[in-house]
Enzyme design. Structure first.
Site, short mmCIF file in Angstrom:
data_model
loop_
_atom_site.label_atom_id
_atom_site.label_comp_id
_atom_site.label_asym_id
_atom_site.label_seq_id
_atom_site.Cartn_x
_atom_site.Cartn_y
_atom_site.Cartn_z
N HIS A 1 -5.92 -7.94 -1.71
CA HIS A 1 -4.71 -8.59 -1.14
C HIS A 1 -3.75 -7.26 -0.73
CE1 HIS A 1 -1.44 -11.62 -1.97
NE2 HIS A 1 -0.90 -10.88 -1.21
N HIS B 1 -1.73 -6.39 3.17
CA HIS B 1 -1.11 -6.65 4.35
C HIS B 1 -1.31 -5.30 5.16
CE1 HIS B 1 0.03 -10.80 3.26
NE2 HIS B 1 0.16 -10.31 2.21
N HIS C 1 -1.69 -17.83 0.49
CA HIS C 1 -0.82 -17.53 -0.58
C HIS C 1 -0.29 -18.99 -1.20
CE1 HIS C 1 -1.11 -13.71 1.37
NE2 HIS C 1 0.11 -13.06 0.93
N GLU D 1 3.27 -18.11 -5.55
CA GLU D 1 4.09 -16.78 -5.82
C GLU D 1 5.55 -17.19 -6.20
OE1 GLU D 1 5.24 -12.64 -3.40
OE2 GLU D 1 4.56 -14.38 -2.21
N ASP E 1 -0.66 -5.55 -2.47
CA ASP E 1 0.03 -6.45 -1.31
C ASP E 1 0.88 -5.82 -0.08
OD1 ASP E 1 1.32 -8.71 -0.39
OD2 ASP E 1 2.63 -8.92 -2.26
N ASP E 2 2.31 -5.22 -0.39
CA ASP E 2 2.72 -4.57 0.78
C ASP E 2 3.17 -3.04 0.12
OD1 ASP E 2 2.99 -6.79 3.15
OD2 ASP E 2 3.36 -7.73 1.18
#
Length: 359
Positions: free
Chosen positions: A19, A21, A210, A213, A293-294
């Site tokens: 996961h 991006h 997703h 969340e 994630d980011d």
């Protein structure tokens, strides 16, 4: 970074990331560099955060919500214009991940956000592929691309982008591994995308989404029942708010949850790392992975996430072995590659178990 006795072990532990991006790994330094190269004016007049690398990084420390973060996320990706930009972005992530001993990475990208700016799908995909080839050659890292569609845009646009990728042969030839769906979760429940996932499933294309969340636990159930996905990205509310029936279902089906602890804290999904449901995941036998994630926006790549959990929950080496092997088993790489990575984990675990015993 954690200061526990097991920091060296965590750093050495072979990892897989599910996961991440690619656009979310755009560090402020590269953002400013590419903005200058491509003659793009950042919105300094309306947002002082863009005055400097330092002020932008500071702003990233204070996101109020998912949508607050996404505003900066989409501004950031607007500086990606040509093939060299996309390749530089992906290669920078692979380089960082390799330094933290990521041995296999399944990475997201958001083609619609670029196509709507006039960039060809082939430019995006083939640039990322070049970075993958470099990473595999230089770091012995296996990588896979997952095409995410944007749930705040109409279904017709998602279908059109999916069709472009299908007609280009990207799924058939293995360039793309799966489809996913991200961006604002509320108010866009999974059933809205049934037609897209039905087509993908009929073609034998894997699906993830997703869910859970910011959205409620029912979004996780809908993703499984209506969309037929094989994986859930985030799903944290299924553990923090969901009932035991859903948790047992996730465990028995071996559905992988791609969890992102530091991201969850940054976006106020949980109050702190202490609120992350790590023990419930382990005790219930839910298969999960730990991801960044980011990371450019949330202040931590994969090792920082491992360290945050270790500093709070103090897992033992054998517990980390179990978690790490589950992560590998939930990957979409070949069985041969899984076998290689499982052996790598065993080697590191056995080495460090001896070190701990001798202390």
């Amino acid at each position: 970074m954690c200061k526990t006795p097991l920091h060296g072990f965590l750093a050495a532990l072979p990892k897989a990331e599910h996961h991440i991006h690619l656009e979310g790994s755009l560090e402020p330094e590269l953002l400013f560099e590419l903005a200058i190269k491509n003659n793009i004016t950042l919105p300094i007049s309306t947002d002082s955060a863009f005055a400097s690398i330092e002020s932008l990084r500071e702003r990233y420390q204070n996101f109020r919500s998912l949508d607050d973060f996404l505003g900066y996320y989409y501004i950031g990706m607007s500086i990606l214009i040509n093939e060299s930009d996309f390749e530089a972005l992906a290669y920078a992530y692979f380089t960082k991940a390799a330094s933290q001993n990521v041995r296999h990475a399944e990475v997201f990208f958001d083609p619609q956000a670029h196509i709507t700016r006039g960039i060809e799908l082939s430019t995006i995909v083939e640039s990322f592929r070049r970075a993958q080839i470099r990473a595999e050659a230089e770091f012995d890292m296996t990588t896979q691309l997952i095409m995410c569609l944007l749930r705040h845009l109409p279904l017709s646009g998602a279908m059109e982008t999916f069709t472009q990728a299908k007609d280009a042969g990207y799924f058939e030839n293995g360039t793309l591994t799966a489809i996913g769906m991200d961006s604002s979760e509320v108010p866009f429940p999974p059933p809205m995308w049934k037609d897209l996932y039905d087509v993908a499933r009929e073609l034998g294309i894997r699906g993830t989404i997703h869910a859970g969340e910011e959205g409620p636990p029912i979004y996780v159930t809908q993703a499984l029942d209506v969309l037929g996905v094989q994986r859930i990205d985030h799903g944290i509310r299924a553990l923090t708010e969901g009932d035991d029936t859903l948790v047992r279902r996730l465990a028995s089906s071996k559905t992988l949850l791609t969890m992102c602890p530091l991201s969850n804290v940054k976006l106020n999904c949980i109050a702190s790392v202490e609120s992350f449901p790590l023990r419930r995941l382990i005790d219930a036998g839910v298969r999960f992975s730990i991801n960044s994630d980011d990371p450019a926006y949330f202040g931590g790549y994969i090792l920082e996430n491992y360290c945050a959990l270790q500093g709070t929950f103090h897992l033992g080496i054998r517990e980390w072995e179990m978690v790490s092997k589950g992560i590998i088993m939930g990957s979409w790489c070949t069985e041969e590659r899984k076998g290689q990575l499982l052996l790598e984990i065993e080697d590191v675990v056995n080495e460090w178990a001896k070190v701990v015993e001798e202390q």
